[in-house]
Design a protein around this motif. Sequence first.
Motif, PDB file in Angstrom:
ATOM      1  N   ARG A 218      -2.788  32.908 -34.327  1.00  0.00           N
ATOM      2  CA  ARG A 218      -2.647  32.809 -35.776  1.00  0.00           C
ATOM      3  C   ARG A 218      -2.839  34.178 -36.416  1.00  0.00           C
ATOM      4  NH1 ARG A 218      -7.167  29.829 -36.725  1.00  0.00           N
ATOM      5  NH2 ARG A 218      -7.514  29.702 -34.487  1.00  0.00           N
ATOM      6  N   THR A 219      -2.117  34.411 -37.495  1.00  0.00           N
ATOM      7  CA  THR A 219      -2.219  35.714 -38.142  1.00  0.00           C
ATOM      8  C   THR A 219      -3.548  35.837 -38.883  1.00  0.00           C
ATOM      9  OG1 THR A 219      -1.140  37.244 -39.650  1.00  0.00           O
ATOM     10  CG2 THR A 219      -1.107  34.928 -40.253  1.00  0.00           C
ATOM     11  N   LYS A 220      -3.827  37.037 -39.356  1.00  0.00           N
ATOM     12  CA  LYS A 220      -5.085  37.296 -40.050  1.00  0.00           C
ATOM     13  C   LYS A 220      -5.187  36.374 -41.266  1.00  0.00           C
ATOM     14  CE  LYS A 220      -7.832  41.367 -40.981  1.00  0.00           C
ATOM     15  NZ  LYS A 220      -7.804  42.819 -41.166  1.00  0.00           N
ATOM     16  N   GLY A 221      -6.315  35.725 -41.410  1.00  0.00           N
ATOM     17  CA  GLY A 221      -6.517  34.852 -42.558  1.00  0.00           C
ATOM     18  C   GLY A 221      -6.062  33.424 -42.327  1.00  0.00           C
ATOM     19  N   MET A 222      -5.283  33.182 -41.274  1.00  0.00           N
ATOM     20  CA  MET A 222      -4.787  31.828 -41.025  1.00  0.00           C
ATOM     21  C   MET A 222      -5.844  31.056 -40.244  1.00  0.00           C
ATOM     22  SD  MET A 222      -2.399  29.634 -41.459  1.00  0.00           S
ATOM     23  CE  MET A 222      -0.706  30.144 -41.672  1.00  0.00           C
ATOM     24  N   THR A 223      -6.858  30.583 -40.974  1.00  0.00           N
ATOM     25  CA  THR A 223      -7.893  29.801 -40.303  1.00  0.00           C
ATOM     26  C   THR A 223      -7.343  28.391 -40.045  1.00  0.00           C
ATOM     27  OG1 THR A 223      -8.724  29.271 -42.475  1.00  0.00           O
ATOM     28  CG2 THR A 223      -9.816  31.047 -41.305  1.00  0.00           C
ATOM     29  N   MET A 224      -8.075  27.639 -39.239  1.00  0.00           N
ATOM     30  CA  MET A 224      -7.580  26.308 -38.904  1.00  0.00           C
ATOM     31  C   MET A 224      -7.435  25.436 -40.157  1.00  0.00           C
ATOM     32  SD  MET A 224      -6.839  26.158 -35.719  1.00  0.00           S
ATOM     33  CE  MET A 224      -6.831  24.580 -34.901  1.00  0.00           C
ATOM     34  N   ASP A 225      -8.290  25.679 -41.178  1.00  0.00           N
ATOM     35  CA  ASP A 225      -8.158  24.856 -42.373  1.00  0.00           C
ATOM     36  C   ASP A 225      -7.167  25.447 -43.370  1.00  0.00           C
ATOM     37  OD1 ASP A 225      -9.692  26.941 -43.097  1.00  0.00           O
ATOM     38  OD2 ASP A 225     -11.325  25.788 -43.990  1.00  0.00           O
ATOM     39  N   ARG A 226      -6.373  26.410 -42.922  1.00  0.00           N
ATOM     40  CA  ARG A 226      -5.269  26.850 -43.763  1.00  0.00           C
ATOM     41  C   ARG A 226      -3.924  26.587 -43.082  1.00  0.00           C
ATOM     42  NH1 ARG A 226      -7.371  32.760 -45.771  1.00  0.00           N
ATOM     43  NH2 ARG A 226      -8.798  32.042 -47.408  1.00  0.00           N
ATOM     44  N   LEU A 227      -3.970  25.908 -41.958  1.00  0.00           N
ATOM     45  CA  LEU A 227      -2.719  25.610 -41.252  1.00  0.00           C
ATOM     46  C   LEU A 227      -1.922  24.563 -42.033  1.00  0.00           C
ATOM     47  CD1 LEU A 227      -3.746  25.211 -37.501  1.00  0.00           C
ATOM     48  CD2 LEU A 227      -2.383  27.034 -38.495  1.00  0.00           C
ATOM     49  N   PRO A 228      -0.607  24.733 -42.093  1.00  0.00           N
ATOM     50  CA  PRO A 228       0.206  23.645 -42.646  1.00  0.00           C
ATOM     51  C   PRO A 228       0.021  22.383 -41.797  1.00  0.00           C
ATOM     52  CG  PRO A 228       1.526  25.636 -42.344  1.00  0.00           C
ATOM     53  CD  PRO A 228       0.205  25.883 -41.689  1.00  0.00           C
ATOM     54  N   LEU A 229       0.217  21.225 -42.411  1.00  0.00           N
ATOM     55  CA  LEU A 229       0.007  19.969 -41.668  1.00  0.00           C
ATOM     56  C   LEU A 229       1.013  19.804 -40.538  1.00  0.00           C
ATOM     57  CD1 LEU A 229      -0.920  17.566 -44.553  1.00  0.00           C
ATOM     58  CD2 LEU A 229      -2.391  18.339 -42.712  1.00  0.00           C
ATOM     59  N   THR A 230       2.173  20.433 -40.668  1.00  0.00           N
ATOM     60  CA  THR A 230       3.109  20.406 -39.551  1.00  0.00           C
ATOM     61  C   THR A 230       2.446  20.934 -38.293  1.00  0.00           C
ATOM     62  OG1 THR A 230       3.882  22.438 -40.544  1.00  0.00           O
ATOM     63  CG2 THR A 230       5.352  20.568 -40.679  1.00  0.00           C
ATOM     64  N   ILE A 231       1.757  22.079 -38.457  1.00  0.00           N
ATOM     65  CA  ILE A 231       1.166  22.714 -37.274  1.00  0.00           C
ATOM     66  C   ILE A 231       0.047  21.849 -36.721  1.00  0.00           C
ATOM     67  CG2 ILE A 231       0.036  24.787 -36.416  1.00  0.00           C
ATOM     68  CD1 ILE A 231       2.965  25.103 -37.314  1.00  0.00           C
ATOM     69  N   TRP A 232      -0.752  21.279 -37.619  1.00  0.00           N
ATOM     70  CA  TRP A 232      -1.802  20.366 -37.134  1.00  0.00           C
ATOM     71  C   TRP A 232      -1.181  19.220 -36.333  1.00  0.00           C
ATOM     72  CZ3 TRP A 232      -6.732  20.122 -36.149  1.00  0.00           C
ATOM     73  CH2 TRP A 232      -7.592  21.014 -36.775  1.00  0.00           C
ATOM     74  N   ALA A 233      -0.081  18.700 -36.834  1.00  0.00           N
ATOM     75  CA  ALA A 233       0.546  17.579 -36.133  1.00  0.00           C
ATOM     76  C   ALA A 233       1.070  18.020 -34.770  1.00  0.00           C
ATOM     77  CB  ALA A 233       1.680  17.007 -36.980  1.00  0.00           C
ATOM     78  N   PHE A 234       1.760  19.157 -34.728  1.00  0.00           N
ATOM     79  CA  PHE A 234       2.299  19.621 -33.444  1.00  0.00           C
ATOM     80  C   PHE A 234       1.172  19.920 -32.463  1.00  0.00           C
ATOM     81  CE2 PHE A 234       5.840  21.598 -36.189  1.00  0.00           C
ATOM     82  CZ  PHE A 234       6.507  20.389 -36.236  1.00  0.00           C
ATOM     83  N   PHE A 235       0.089  20.506 -33.003  1.00  0.00           N
ATOM     84  CA  PHE A 235      -1.054  20.878 -32.176  1.00  0.00           C
ATOM     85  C   PHE A 235      -1.668  19.635 -31.535  1.00  0.00           C
ATOM     86  CE2 PHE A 235      -5.765  21.851 -32.319  1.00  0.00           C
ATOM     87  CZ  PHE A 235      -5.760  22.702 -31.233  1.00  0.00           C
ATOM     88  N   LEU A 236      -1.919  18.610 -32.365  1.00  0.00           N
ATOM     89  CA  LEU A 236      -2.527  17.383 -31.820  1.00  0.00           C
ATOM     90  C   LEU A 236      -1.557  16.683 -30.876  1.00  0.00           C
ATOM     91  CD1 LEU A 236      -4.279  16.212 -35.065  1.00  0.00           C
ATOM     92  CD2 LEU A 236      -5.388  16.994 -32.971  1.00  0.00           C
ATOM     93  N   THR A 237      -0.270  16.702 -31.223  1.00  0.00           N
ATOM     94  CA  THR A 237       0.730  16.098 -30.348  1.00  0.00           C
ATOM     95  C   THR A 237       0.699  16.748 -28.970  1.00  0.00           C
ATOM     96  OG1 THR A 237       2.121  15.752 -32.261  1.00  0.00           O
ATOM     97  CG2 THR A 237       3.184  15.604 -30.118  1.00  0.00           C
ATOM     98  N   PRO A 305       4.570  14.340 -34.921  1.00  0.00           N
ATOM     99  CA  PRO A 305       5.360  15.455 -35.443  1.00  0.00           C
ATOM    100  C   PRO A 305       6.164  15.047 -36.668  1.00  0.00           C
ATOM    101  CG  PRO A 305       5.648  15.289 -33.081  1.00  0.00           C
ATOM    102  CD  PRO A 305       4.893  14.077 -33.508  1.00  0.00           C
ATOM    103  N   ALA A 306       6.705  13.825 -36.631  1.00  0.00           N
ATOM    104  CA  ALA A 306       7.484  13.360 -37.775  1.00  0.00           C
ATOM    105  C   ALA A 306       6.588  13.245 -39.003  1.00  0.00           C
ATOM    106  CB  ALA A 306       8.132  12.019 -37.456  1.00  0.00           C
ATOM    107  N   LEU A 307       5.357  12.766 -38.814  1.00  0.00           N
ATOM    108  CA  LEU A 307       4.443  12.662 -39.958  1.00  0.00           C
ATOM    109  C   LEU A 307       4.062  14.042 -40.480  1.00  0.00           C
ATOM    110  CD1 LEU A 307       2.104   9.783 -38.750  1.00  0.00           C
ATOM    111  CD2 LEU A 307       3.917   9.663 -40.443  1.00  0.00           C
ATOM    112  N   GLY A 308       3.885  14.992 -39.557  1.00  0.00           N
ATOM    113  CA  GLY A 308       3.572  16.363 -39.977  1.00  0.00           C
ATOM    114  C   GLY A 308       4.706  16.946 -40.795  1.00  0.00           C
ATOM    115  N   ILE A 309       5.921  16.778 -40.297  1.00  0.00           N
ATOM    116  CA  ILE A 309       7.092  17.309 -40.993  1.00  0.00           C
ATOM    117  C   ILE A 309       7.199  16.683 -42.379  1.00  0.00           C
ATOM    118  CG2 ILE A 309       9.618  17.234 -40.984  1.00  0.00           C
ATOM    119  CD1 ILE A 309       9.455  17.581 -37.924  1.00  0.00           C
ATOM    120  N   SER A 310       6.993  15.370 -42.452  1.00  0.00           N
ATOM    121  CA  SER A 310       7.147  14.723 -43.757  1.00  0.00           C
ATOM    122  C   SER A 310       6.023  15.144 -44.701  1.00  0.00           C
ATOM    123  CB  SER A 310       7.195  13.210 -43.596  1.00  0.00           C
ATOM    124  OG  SER A 310       5.965  12.746 -43.128  1.00  0.00           O
TER     125      SER A 310
END
Lengths: 633, 355
Positions: A218-237, A305-310
């Motif tokens: 992740r880039t500087k400043g991109m903490t886990m609680d600043r991730l877009p929900l898409t990324i959270w969804a892909f990550f958990l998937t 992933p579909a839920l993250g995208i939506s």
Amino acid sequence: MAEATITHGGSTFHDEHHAHEHHEHHGNFWTNYVFSTDHKVIAKQFMITGIIMAIIGIGMSTLFRLQLAFPDTKFAILEFFLGKWAPGGTLDPSFYLALVTMHGTFMVFFVLTAGLSGTFSNFLIPLQIGSRDMASGFMNMLSYWFFFVSSVIMVASLFISTGPASSGWTIYPPLSALPQAVSGSGLGMTMWLVSMTLFIASSLMGGINYITTVLNLRTKGMTMDRLPLTIWAFFLTAIIGVLSFPVLFAAALLLMFDRLLGTSFYLSDIFIQGEVLHYSGGSPILFQHLFWFLGHPEVYIVLLPALGISSEIISVNSRKPIFGYKAMIGSMIGIALLSFIVWAHHMFLSGMNPFLGTVFMLFTLVIAVPSAIKAFNYITTLWKGNIRFTPAMLFAIGLVSFFITGGITGIFLGNAALDIPLHDTYFVTAHFHLVMGSASAFGFFAGIYQWFPKFFGRMMSARLGYIHFWFTFISLYCVFFPMHFIGLGGVARHYYSNTGFAFMEGWTDVQIFITYAAIIGFVGQLFFLYNFFVSIFRGKVASLNPWDSNTLEWTTPLHPGHGNWVGEIPTVHRWPYDYSKPGVKEDFLPQHIPAEEVEYEEGFPRPATTPSKAPTTPLKVEDVGMEAAEGKE
Amino acid sequence: MDFQLLFSSIQVLLGLIFLMVVVNLYLVFRLKEIDPFAKWNPSLLNGGGFFAFYIIGMVAATVSTIYYYPELTLIVNPASEHGVEIDRMFNNTMIVTILVVVVTNFVLFYYSFRYRTKPGRKALYYPHNNRLEVIWTVVPAIVLTVLVFDGVGVWHDIMSDPPEDAIQIEVNGKQFSWTYRYAGADQEFGESNVTFINEGKGNELGINLDDKRGYDDLVTRELHLPVGVPVNLNIRTRDVLHSATLAHFRVKMDAVSGITTNFHFVPTITTREWRERTGDPEFNFQMSCQQICGGGHWNMGAKVVVETMEEYQDWLSSQQTFLATYQGTNPDFKPDQNMASESEEGTEKIADAGL
């Protein structure tokens, strides 16, 4: 044009590169377009392969829908496509099962697992977290090529003389183990297992890459609680996939042993085709446990992933922050955890100990709670929004509707006692086609419409998108909603025809309705295919941030080269959902804009900024790495 | 051959393709000056479309539910005692879920319509509200808890051990038919195993010829059940998985090779009463297979007859015993020579040797 604003050499090179037609390359065609390690190219490869597999998979369903609606009619089209499996235009009952099996396999694994995750995890993870590529570009490339070979083998199995695997996509032994039981369990099943083994390898390589990339790059400043929900969804998937796919591998391997080496893991006491087989002491239920230990999490591998995208699309196009960002993450984590302890709800009536049924019923109904939270949060995000109906937004809203309507019937099926009448009827078919099939397919479509400008630098036609959406949305509801009635009428799944039983016969008129709806829905997809392929070459050139979105992928050049950003990777200063923030001039506030550069409305007091730009959370691995690197300089 | 339908569907297909080509050509060449849709507002069109879809969809769903409800075999007119409980729970769950589907879809589509973009509109910045989120965590949790406890209770009752006086019937699945075995006069089944199967010679269930308890067993093609009495189905298969399903009785259990599964229930209505009630003199209960089992899966059925105890006893006594049918095909077979297993111990030894 937007490209003109970028003056860096590297970017100009790439823009020129794309401006020329594709036959003009710099001697690197193979490394650029075929064996590329660039995550964006790999994502496109997954997408195109997924679309081709989807056409085959949906096409097969259209063929067997003809049989279901008109069991006594002969169709020349069936003989045309299926040859000896539909002599004179009448479908062979065993081949009906083969079609159902391959439809399921194609759609679940090749389209909605690899096609969906492969496309969007690959494409969006590096772009949205601010990384130049995946942690291992080479492994990522291998992941695609394993998937490609796996697809080729699976498609090839359609053409062998004994027919493809035909014991359902769940391939329960003994049916899948014994060629004497059904001809598809011969070479067809072997190819299925080989193909799936490669598929699992592909999925694991992809998954490990996604997890590593999200955690470390992740880039500087991109903490886990600043991730877009898409990324959270892909990550958990990816985590779910990495933990559960190996179990399917084990199941497939043992099944191979039973088939090829004569072991008895799943087989016992079998008399078939006039002879007693030597198998003794195995249990078919063992296979079901192993299969569903993947098979249930697989549902969420497809859906998350579909839920993250939506989530992302609904927030962007409502011009509002996603409601309950942390609750969304929490509920996804909850779903991911629970998905591992509910598998046996597919097996209430498999002959396992009924006490297990009680336990699995408890966990299964618990999973409805995080699902409900997600649905309500989507709706609240729409409330008092400023909704822009882009095609992506239409599909995202359609997804939420499918998620609600299809998910709610899970409360019936997850209840062991209610599952007694409902198990293996069309009610189940209706349930999972709505909540898993339609919702995830809508996630796929929504994602393509939303990120097409980033994929290809051009826009898709919105109007064709609207036509495509309404065709698809209405026809899917017309196909799958009446299936609840058929199911409650007692019609079983996997039946070649419902004329075999008097109490099922009356439902043929509904089957006819469904088939017409399915054909219309299939034709509706032509709008998409046309729009997609023509827009790649002829679409309107996109602007840099066509949806006024906050996330980092829109800070890249129009045609990002390998490495994504020209010069430095942007630093992240806020969460991704600052839409319509009070006082801010624009109705969006991208993640990479520093607080002091934010433009406020006239007369709005500029809020006091914290003196330090550094992330407020404790140091992370990549921060340490960066500081060390700076120190050296 | 009936190609009429094919031709008409091909015509429809060609028509649609033609329409699409025209639409596409028009879009490609962007004939704006004659564009009838140029002034259409996509925001209103799609937002309104969602709301209209909701209204029409709800009307269609309601009408079709009312129309089809009496024909929903699996949730109306249960023919067994536990079926009443299942149907009650189904209806309770149905009320809850219909409420949720109707309300949440309404809000979803109405908001889509109501908050569609308009010039000058600004969205409300509303990132979270903990109280709301707690409400929609707790309320579903409570509702589900109620449903779970109800479900656990019913499931436990259905799956409890069969009552001791239950009539034991063996259900045997094979590709692609059902065969039933009744214990006969001695109330005991003879030993059976796939290794004893001799299909050409009238022993398709693999009954051990050395076990005399099997001689009076009755092997039948129809399942007969007495009304009002607990019956326990002992479900087996000799090849692949099957699932013994009695839709009207809310009975379903997989037949698994290597083990015997069971399902016990009490039928509450005879075939005759059912025929009178529905006015269908041809009606018969049927057992179907609902676990994919091969090419004949869709047609793997058997007739099921529920009758009064007297009729049931009459029917049983009219059936030939296994010994009688076996001797019919094997006139040389002498049961007296096969009395190796007087004791049960001996039977088990023979069975083990057979494995």
